[in-house]
Write an enzyme that holds these catalytic residues in place. Structure first.
Site, PDB file in Angstrom:
ATOM      1  N   ASP A 126      -5.808   2.086  -3.669  1.00 54.08           N
ATOM      2  CA  ASP A 126      -7.046   2.295  -2.879  1.00 54.08           C
ATOM      3  C   ASP A 126      -6.946   3.377  -2.299  1.00 54.08           C
ATOM      4  O   ASP A 126      -8.558   3.240  -1.521  1.00 54.08           O
ATOM      5  CB  ASP A 126      -6.879   0.502  -1.833  1.00 54.08           C
ATOM      6  CG  ASP A 126      -6.102   0.574  -1.185  1.00 54.08           C
ATOM      7  OD1 ASP A 126      -5.207   1.874  -1.917  1.00 54.08           O
ATOM      8  OD2 ASP A 126      -6.169  -0.277   0.098  1.00 54.08           O
ATOM      9  N   SER A 136       0.670  -1.380   0.021  1.00 50.71           N
ATOM     10  CA  SER A 136      -0.576  -0.172   0.201  1.00 50.71           C
ATOM     11  C   SER A 136       0.699   1.280  -0.411  1.00 50.71           C
ATOM     12  O   SER A 136       1.288   1.981  -1.147  1.00 50.71           O
ATOM     13  CB  SER A 136      -0.838  -0.356   1.080  1.00 50.71           C
ATOM     14  OG  SER A 136      -1.486   0.835   0.966  1.00 50.71           O
TER      15      SER A 136
END
Length: 564
Positions: A309, A148
């Site tokens: 995301d 991430s």
């Protein structure tokens, strides 16, 4: 002992000469040896994340294979032949080692006779979630190779289940146990790529699934026909990650013609050469974006994290200066916009956030006659609620979900944060507000003026290595032992220890204290980084008073927690 483990790895026939050389290079650095070998890299309730390197507490192909073998063992035991045939979808981002880690994941699953759907190139986390649902890989789910927004030294591995959400119990605990039972060197079954393809166990997937994903994202526009899309100017950056292709595509196909990519950050690059920390929560990553925006006359900058995301913003305020709304402010902006503009919202419409996100969401949602739910930190718990709505286990229709760490979901096409759909709706909001003579900045101010000045900050404190972990554990233990009566001159109204269970939520290492003036103080160790996080949320009808409260607590709360 960690020195014994170090020697065991150094003597292992499994390691290549280059890998052994990496270990020899730290022979005189006992702290580094300790860091790499004092414990196993934790495979938690949704996967693992760690610094890349050789060692049992590092992200490497050996830990990837071990995790995958444990998952394979669980799939076979829980679902048998049907699960093996349905398969697992795998995607990976642009981080260093992501391709190698994805291949090792795929070849371990194939070695266990489990079908693999592997993306032919880098993709975003939300598209992996979509793939699980679209391919009907129901028994086995998916795996995303990503860390991430973590620094470039990291990589990670996230596991998804049948609904496209990250695993929760009962699967999570069982998979963790299965992974822990695997011998990292001798318990692995592998198959090479050619054999896997010949046996129909490895199937590469690509553009057709991309097209389906984009189709479904478009359906979640609140007002797809908003006028004057050509009048809004947007600067966009994927921060060297994977989101450029889907985000630029969705904005173009939805009619936003003035989108200016930050060319220096547009290409995927796991070294993140223009930003040490490719996290859109960090306002410094917007430097190139705002410079380009000033040049092009743009009023909004959108940035995504490396796996696509999460989404951060920079917008112009009323003085022409750049304002960086935090994750909570973007969340309440989405909530108010959806409640005011979405047509035919059902009576049981529900918005979901986490226990560390702003309490203002509850105020907004309830004053609009809808429901708000709170879950533990981790978007998997929001995904779990969506599934429970669909299965009629809970009464509700999902409207919107968010985490204060700039993660948002509109729609149920995926079950994780989705920066592609969020970026699309941010462009729509900016256009709508501009048509009405307003702006994103002004709309955030209006929300505070309407519902109260609820201001927040999150303060992460890094504590690395074994000593750091022990410091974090000491803080949490002291917070539990202390009888909290007053903090910063305000009496404590409520003490919540989520480790003991609160509001029927799963147990978690989180402590929350509510003061009599409705201040929320929360402490939580990060599940993915060597950090402990302090969340502060204050409220007042007067902006200046709220700002003073927040400034005071920023100084006093961490000192209070660290010196119990």
């Amino acid at each position: 002992m960690y020195l014994d483990e170090y020697k065991k790895w150094l003597d292992s026939a499994m390691l290549s000469e280059n890998e052994k050389e990496e270990l020899r290079s730290i022979a005189n650095d006992e702290k580094e040896i300790e860091s790499r070998f004092y414990t196993n890299l934790s495979f938690g309730t949704a996967g693992m994340r760690g610094v890349r390197g050789i060692g049992k507490n590092r992200m490497n192909k050996y830990n990837i294979r071990k995790a995958t073998q444990g998952l394979a063992n669980y799939i076979i035991e829980a679902t048998g032949e049907s699960g093996k045939k349905k398969g697992v979808a795998i995607a990976y981002d642009s981080r260093l080692d992501s391709v190698e880690n994805a291949i090792n994941t795929a070849m371990t699953l194939a070695g266990n006779g489990i079908k693999v759907y592997l993306f032919e190139g880098i993709r975003s986390t939300p598209e992996l979630s979509f793939a699980v649902r679209e391919l009907k890989a129901q028994a086995d789910g998916g795996i995303m190779i990503t860390a991430s927004h973590n620094p470039k030294e990291y990589n990670g591995y996230k596991v998804y289940w049948e609904d496209g959400a990250q695993i929760v119990d009962p699967q999570a605990t069982a998979i963790v146990s299965a992974v822990e039972a695997v011998d990292i060197f001798n318990g692995i079954k592998l198959m090479d790529e050619k054999e896997a393809i010949e046996k129909g166990l490895l199937i590469y997937i690509g553009e057709k699934l991309d097209d389906r994903y984009i189709e479904e994202v478009k359906k979640n526009s609140i007002n797809p026909n908003v006028e004057n899309k050509d009048k809004i100017k947007i600067v966009y950056s994927p921060l060297h990650g994977v989101a450029a292709r889907p985000v630029e595509r969705i904005l173009k196909e939805m009619g936003y013609t003035n989108v200016y990519p930050v060319k220096e950050q547009e290409q995927p690059d796991g070294n993140f050469p223009t930003c040490d920390y490719a996290n859109p929560e960090d306002t410094t990553v917007f430097k190139l974006s705002t410079e380009l925006a000033d040049k092009m006359g743009a009023e909004i900058c959108i940035a995504n994290d490396p796996d696509g995301d999460r989404v951060g913003l920079a917008v112009l305020d009323n003085d022409g200066k750049w304002f960086f709304p935090n994750g909570n402010q973007i969340g309440i902006l989405f909530a108010e916009y959806i409640l005011n503009h979405k047509k035919d919202i059902p009576a049981n419409g529900t918005m979901i956030t986490t226990v560390v996100s702003t309490p203002l969401l509850d105020t907004i949602v309830k004053k609009n006659g809808k429901k708000a739910l709170r879950v533990l930190t981790g978007f998997k718990y929001i995904g779990e609620k969506i599934r429970q709505f669909e299965n009629k286990e809970l009464d509700g229709t999902f409207l919107f979900g968010f985490e204060e760490a700039i993660g948002y979901l509109v729609g149920t096409h995926v079950r994780d944060k989705d920066a592609v759909v969020a970026s699309m709706i941010i462009a729509e909001m900016a256009t709508t507000f501009k048509n009405n003579g307003s702006s994103i900045y002004n709309e955030i101010i209006k929300i505070y003026e309407k519902y109260g000045w609820r201001l927040e900050t999150t303060i992460p404190v890094t504590k690395k290595g074994k000593d750091g972990l022990e410091e974090i554990q000491k803080i949490m233990k002291s917070m539990r032992v202390k009888a909290h009566t007053e903090i910063a001159g305000v009496k404590v109204k409520e003490y919540r220890d989520y480790q003991k269970g609160v509001d029927n939520l799963p147990k978690a290492d989180v402590i929350q204290i509510v003061l009599e003036d409705d201040t929320y103080l929360t402490v939580r160790p990060s599940g993915t980084e060597p950090k402990i996080k302090f969340y502060i949320s204050v409220v007042d009808s007067d902006k200046k008073v709220a700002e003073e409260k927040l400034a005071k607590l920023e100084k006093e709360f961490i000192n209070y927690a660290e010196n119990l």
